[in-house]
Design a protein around this motif. Sequence first.
Motif, mmCIF file in Angstrom:
data_model
loop_
_atom_site.group_PDB
_atom_site.id
_atom_site.type_symbol
_atom_site.label_atom_id
_atom_site.label_comp_id
_atom_site.label_asym_id
_atom_site.label_seq_id
_atom_site.Cartn_x
_atom_site.Cartn_y
_atom_site.Cartn_z
ATOM 1 N N ARG A 35 0.826 -1.209 0.000
ATOM 2 C CA ARG A 35 0.000 0.000 0.000
ATOM 3 C C ARG A 35 0.854 1.251 0.000
ATOM 4 N NH1 ARG A 35 -4.617 -2.561 3.307
ATOM 5 N NH2 ARG A 35 -2.907 -3.287 4.533
ATOM 6 N N LYS A 44 9.076 -0.745 9.209
ATOM 7 C CA LYS A 44 8.614 -1.116 7.874
ATOM 8 C C LYS A 44 9.585 -0.605 6.803
ATOM 9 C CE LYS A 44 4.042 -1.931 5.981
ATOM 10 N NZ LYS A 44 2.616 -1.640 6.194
ATOM 11 N N ALA A 86 -8.003 -10.242 8.686
ATOM 12 C CA ALA A 86 -9.071 -9.275 8.440
ATOM 13 C C ALA A 86 -9.339 -9.098 6.957
ATOM 14 C CB ALA A 86 -8.702 -7.931 9.073
ATOM 15 N N PHE A 256 -13.528 -10.484 21.251
ATOM 16 C CA PHE A 256 -12.740 -10.449 20.031
ATOM 17 C C PHE A 256 -11.573 -9.490 20.214
ATOM 18 C CE2 PHE A 256 -11.630 -8.262 16.136
ATOM 19 C CZ PHE A 256 -11.512 -9.281 15.231
ATOM 20 N N PRO A 257 -10.373 -9.770 19.730
ATOM 21 C CA PRO A 257 -10.005 -10.965 19.003
ATOM 22 C C PRO A 257 -9.366 -12.048 19.866
ATOM 23 C CG PRO A 257 -8.303 -9.327 18.697
ATOM 24 C CD PRO A 257 -9.287 -8.762 19.689
ATOM 25 N N GLY A 258 -9.312 -11.835 21.181
ATOM 26 C CA GLY A 258 -8.728 -12.853 22.062
ATOM 27 C C GLY A 258 -9.439 -14.185 21.923
ATOM 28 N N GLU B 123 -2.347 -0.690 10.709
ATOM 29 C CA GLU B 123 -2.791 -2.056 10.406
ATOM 30 C C GLU B 123 -2.301 -3.019 11.479
ATOM 31 O OE1 GLU B 123 -4.859 -2.805 8.216
ATOM 32 O OE2 GLU B 123 -4.769 -1.201 6.742
ATOM 33 N N PRO B 124 -3.063 -4.096 11.760
ATOM 34 C CA PRO B 124 -4.316 -4.488 11.128
ATOM 35 C C PRO B 124 -5.568 -3.860 11.750
ATOM 36 C CG PRO B 124 -3.594 -6.226 12.569
ATOM 37 C CD PRO B 124 -2.555 -5.153 12.654
ATOM 38 N N LYS B 126 -6.432 -0.843 11.694
ATOM 39 C CA LYS B 126 -6.898 0.124 10.701
ATOM 40 C C LYS B 126 -7.883 -0.516 9.714
ATOM 41 C CE LYS B 126 -4.931 3.245 7.196
ATOM 42 N NZ LYS B 126 -3.677 3.559 6.454
ATOM 43 N N LEU B 128 -9.540 -3.295 10.105
ATOM 44 C CA LEU B 128 -10.714 -3.789 10.835
ATOM 45 C C LEU B 128 -11.690 -2.634 11.089
ATOM 46 C CD1 LEU B 128 -11.390 -6.584 12.263
ATOM 47 C CD2 LEU B 128 -10.781 -5.395 14.356
ATOM 48 N N ILE B 260 -3.753 -7.776 16.016
ATOM 49 C CA ILE B 260 -4.935 -6.900 16.139
ATOM 50 C C ILE B 260 -4.993 -6.316 17.545
ATOM 51 C CG2 ILE B 260 -7.470 -6.819 16.179
ATOM 52 C CD1 ILE B 260 -7.570 -8.780 13.970
ATOM 53 N N ILE B 261 -4.807 -7.169 18.539
ATOM 54 C CA ILE B 261 -4.855 -6.712 19.931
ATOM 55 C C ILE B 261 -3.838 -5.589 20.163
ATOM 56 C CG2 ILE B 261 -4.468 -7.394 22.349
ATOM 57 C CD1 ILE B 261 -5.409 -10.213 21.590
ATOM 58 N N ILE B 264 -4.728 -2.328 18.327
ATOM 59 C CA ILE B 264 -5.811 -1.607 19.001
ATOM 60 C C ILE B 264 -5.250 -0.899 20.240
ATOM 61 C CG2 ILE B 264 -7.981 -1.857 20.308
ATOM 62 C CD1 ILE B 264 -8.765 -4.102 18.328
#
Lengths: 306, 306
Positions: A35, A44, A86, A256-258, B123-124, B126, B128, B260-261, B264
């Motif tokens: 992206r 990154k 996702a 979620f997401p645990g 991300e991830p 973002k 979601l 994800i966790i 967030i």
Amino acid sequence: MGKSRILIIGATGYIGRQVAKASAALGHPTLILVRETTASNPEKAQLLESFKSSGITIVHGSLEDHASLVEAIKKVDVVISTVGGAQIADQLNIIKAIKEVGTIKRFLPTEFGNDVDKTSAVEPAKGLFALKVKIRRAIEAEGIPYTYVSSNCFAGYFLPNLGQPGLTAPPRDKIVIFGDGNAKAVFVKEEDIGTFTIKSVDDPRTLNKTLYLRLPANTFSFNELVALWEKKIGKTLEKVYVPEEQVLKTIAETPFPGNIIISIAHSIFVKGDQTNFEIGDNGVEGSELYPDVKYTTVDEYLNQFV
Amino acid sequence: MGKSRILIIGATGYIGRQVAKASAALGHPTLILVRETTASNPEKAQLLESFKSSGITIVHGSLEDHASLVEAIKKVDVVISTVGGAQIADQLNIIKAIKEVGTIKRFLPTEFGNDVDKTSAVEPAKGLFALKVKIRRAIEAEGIPYTYVSSNCFAGYFLPNLGQPGLTAPPRDKIVIFGDGNAKAVFVKEEDIGTFTIKSVDDPRTLNKTLYLRLPANTFSFNELVALWEKKIGKTLEKVYVPEEQVLKTIAETPFPGNIIISIAHSIFVKGDQTNFEIGDNGVEGSELYPDVKYTTVDEYLNQFV
């Protein structure tokens, strides 16, 4: 016959980076779709630099930009998707673009876990696996040549803490074990998943098959894994077994997401979904096809923590 | 004017069960849509029994079964979706069914976290959050009356271990803090989220608005949270601050869904996304609208662990 040209979508992710490294290392002309070609964070940026210095070509695009997908896919023979959980459903966009281009010899959708067609997972893992199944059926319906890589457990996720959340090394006093600890799972180092994956892309034996990594030296029940660790440290751990009913309760009581993590662990360690079936005519096993790959064994892997 | 009839989709989930309980407790005729009316595991069977004894009507159906959705939606005035993170996109099926039925007075899609229109998540998370945004825009495009509940942090997820993975009680020696610990977050007990949510469904003040739970007594920076805990136990903890660059590296090196966790947590605790904006004309605040709701404070919540 030269090595096929490979496009990797999701190459900056956890498993994607290993697949991209393996692709370049094994001599495939390698493109990655990202992206942001100029990364906004140092980690990154460093990764993209290392890709470039391995000879990987970075092209700009995303699953939401159809033209970018088509343009990138036109440049290669093989497409590998390693997108995260996702974005599983969004791979329909890749299928559409592959169909439009019409020249792709092999597509590997994002898999890299349990065989989603052979699962006894409960929700929410069940629904997540169903998304992968949906992608499989869409690929087959379109007649796109495929390989599904069922690589089972990421070693780097389960072995450094022996599945104990919050630890950064395997425990030395007490260990929590889901179920009776007898279901066998397979632990594969991420670099090796990359290598086996790339080995398969030009192989007629993996065409329209599932490639299972059921590596003999890395197939362990939880009890066997703990016994191996105990032997290495010369100490017996206190074992706390969590009955299935309690595991199901914990899944239901975790947001979620645990809850995904725990329901995947339930499928693997309580139900034994990585090993409770025979590899049939639609599957092949990685270490049998590629005996030359010197993969890291669980025994070797655990030595770093002793 | 009676209380509106409410359908809850996802009522057996972590937050859905609290919303369903609150709906029944506050006197709304309550229906829940479930895939399996006879639960296959004891925990779920017990939950369904407790729903029944609260007077909740259980109807069979799913997001994939259009006829079941339409039939259930015809029976109510308000639809609340509390489906999990893997089913966010599937809510397009609910929107389609609501449009077809044409009589729904309010739809609350699954939200129950950060305001996804005001986020600096990477991300991830973002991607979601973008799925939730997509659902918001689809609701608005169809002209369906809505309320978005931005309830911020689940207390039960963050407070019992003060955000330290693997712990079952807040730490008494050392604590790991993302960023500088100064970004403010909001911690709301799940039962209270259920109550505020149900309070909003018949309220004209929340029509086509976002309901924020920015409860004054529950808005804390991580440093303030730790200070409160230290005061309670009469002990100073060792604090390990993780700079943002390191957090981003950890996200990149953690596979789905663990990434994800962490992403967030980055959005909440490093970026301050729950409190770094003013509630504008499109938003209302829960404790201002419903001062009669005696919510559990963070101070009270932590007492159980002293």
